[in-house]
Design a protein around this motif. Structure first.
Motif, short mmCIF file in Angstrom:
data_model
loop_
_atom_site.label_atom_id
_atom_site.label_comp_id
_atom_site.label_asym_id
_atom_site.label_seq_id
_atom_site.Cartn_x
_atom_site.Cartn_y
_atom_site.Cartn_z
N LEU A 14 0.83 -1.20 0.00
CA LEU A 14 0.00 0.00 0.00
C LEU A 14 0.87 1.26 0.00
N HIS A 15 1.94 1.25 0.76
CA HIS A 15 2.86 2.40 0.76
C HIS A 15 3.48 2.59 -0.63
N ASP A 16 3.88 1.49 -1.25
CA ASP A 16 4.46 1.57 -2.60
C ASP A 16 3.46 2.10 -3.61
N ARG A 17 2.20 1.61 -3.53
CA ARG A 17 1.17 2.08 -4.45
C ARG A 17 0.89 3.56 -4.24
N HIS A 18 0.87 3.98 -2.98
CA HIS A 18 0.64 5.39 -2.65
C HIS A 18 1.74 6.26 -3.25
N LYS A 19 2.97 5.83 -3.10
CA LYS A 19 4.10 6.58 -3.64
C LYS A 19 4.03 6.66 -5.17
N ARG A 20 3.72 5.52 -5.82
CA ARG A 20 3.63 5.50 -7.28
C ARG A 20 2.51 6.42 -7.78
N LEU A 21 1.36 6.38 -7.12
CA LEU A 21 0.25 7.22 -7.53
C LEU A 21 0.57 8.70 -7.31
N SER A 22 1.27 9.02 -6.24
CA SER A 22 1.67 10.41 -6.01
C SER A 22 2.57 10.90 -7.13
N LEU A 23 3.51 10.05 -7.55
CA LEU A 23 4.39 10.41 -8.66
C LEU A 23 3.62 10.51 -9.97
#
Length: 62
Positions: A14-23
């Motif tokens: 979930l943290h990785d997905r959040h970071k990717r979506l932010s980018l």
């Protein structure tokens, strides 16, 4: 508090997905791709909710 591998993996994903979506949002914004940016923003909000729910579950569950 000790959590299992599954919970830690789920939290990391979930943290990785959040970071990717932010980018993604940042990239779409810079490219002036409003539709794609809005779609990524909706996904980001959904991910934030999932992340918040999981964190509550993990940190209030004993």
């Amino acid at each position: 508090m000790i959590h299992g591998i599954n919970e830690r993996d789920q939290l990391a994903r979930l943290h990785d997905r959040h970071k990717r979506l932010s980018l993604d949002i940042y990239d779409h914004l810079n490219a002036q791709e409003e539709t794609e940016m809005l779609e990524a923003h909706k996904e980001l909000k959904k991910t934030e909710k999932e992340l918040e729910d999981l964190q509550k579950k993990l940190f209030t569950h004993t």
